[in-house]
Design an enzyme around this catalytic site. Sequence first.
Site, PDB file in Angstrom:
ATOM      1  NE  ARG A 290       1.456  -4.602  10.925  1.00 50.21           N
ATOM      2  CZ  ARG A 290       2.612  -4.442  10.268  1.00 50.21           C
ATOM      3  NH1 ARG A 290       3.725  -4.977  10.748  1.00 50.21           N
ATOM      4  NH2 ARG A 290       2.639  -3.760   9.152  1.00 50.21           N
TER       5      ARG A 290
ATOM      6  NE  ARG B 279      -4.647  -0.832   9.065  1.00 54.08           N
ATOM      7  CZ  ARG B 279      -3.648  -0.295   8.389  1.00 54.08           C
ATOM      8  NH1 ARG B 279      -3.753   0.889   7.872  1.00 54.08           N
ATOM      9  NH2 ARG B 279      -2.526  -0.976   8.224  1.00 54.08           N
TER      10      ARG B 279
ATOM     11  NE  ARG C 247       7.923  -2.416   6.785  1.00 58.85           N
ATOM     12  CZ  ARG C 247       6.646  -2.059   6.636  1.00 58.85           C
ATOM     13  NH1 ARG C 247       6.305  -1.273   5.634  1.00 58.85           N
ATOM     14  NH2 ARG C 247       5.714  -2.485   7.446  1.00 58.85           N
TER      15      ARG C 247
ATOM     16  CE  LYS D  31      -2.142  -0.895   3.839  1.00 59.38           C
ATOM     17  NZ  LYS D  31      -1.577  -2.196   4.226  1.00 59.38           N
TER      18      LYS D  31
ATOM     19  NE  ARG E 263       6.245  -0.180  10.233  1.00 60.15           N
ATOM     20  CZ  ARG E 263       5.293  -0.057   9.339  1.00 60.15           C
ATOM     21  NH1 ARG E 263       5.502   0.600   8.221  1.00 60.15           N
ATOM     22  NH2 ARG E 263       4.111  -0.590   9.541  1.00 60.15           N
TER      23      ARG E 263
END
Length: 188
Positions: A144, A88, A127, A13, A133
Amino acid sequence: MRLVLVGPPGAGKGTQATRLADTFGVPAISTGDIFRTNVKRETELGRKAQAYMSHGALVPDEVTNAMVRERLAKDDVAEGFVLDGYPRNPEQAVELDAMLADHGVALNAVVEITADSDEVTKRLLKRAEIEGRADDTEDVIRKRLSVYADSTAPVMAYYDGQGLLVKVDGTAEVDVVTRRMVDALRVR
Ligand code: B4P
């Protein structure tokens, strides 16, 4: 062009939102990025969002909706936007329709980027090695993905019912996915 991008965490996204925003000459707005900036700056909004984000939960609707309402009232979105990560859940989708109606406008399309759980988990763990993160750990990614299945997947039915939904397979090189999206939007 007023566009929404929906897809599981790691579907692309954020990656595609900037590219589509460049293509259509409108700003990309990422609720995740706005939250992360506020967390970094230790603002009141950041303090409210941090605990939810680090556990992979959704930030409460009243916080998120107010933030998006404020962002969509700015002058730079008069000609359009690419909204990444919002709505969401169906409640946020209803709220977004109301915000746009207040400005006398509506969405042109909602793009669902598809990618399976194994693929997105692999991308997010990669990532994690690069960016570190806090929500890209294996446990939080699992959470998630389950929040996505329970809360966000029903958003697709909402937009399908409005004739706005465009599905794009997100499992290919970034450039290929961008082309698929632009082609799908141009034929609409
Ligand atoms: P987000 O920031 O939206 O995080 P995300 O779902 O992981 O997507 P992101 O845009 O970062 O990743 P992308 O798929 O582009 O949300 C984070 C948190 O904020 C949420 O968990 C929640 O707590 C909170 N939040 C945000 N919006 C909210 C809302 N509306 N309501 C309540 N809470 C909210 O990319 C992932 C990785 O894949 C990247 O490393 C990228 O390089 C790679 N990649 C992308 N496309 C690829 C491709 N085609 N091939 C290979 N790799 C690719």
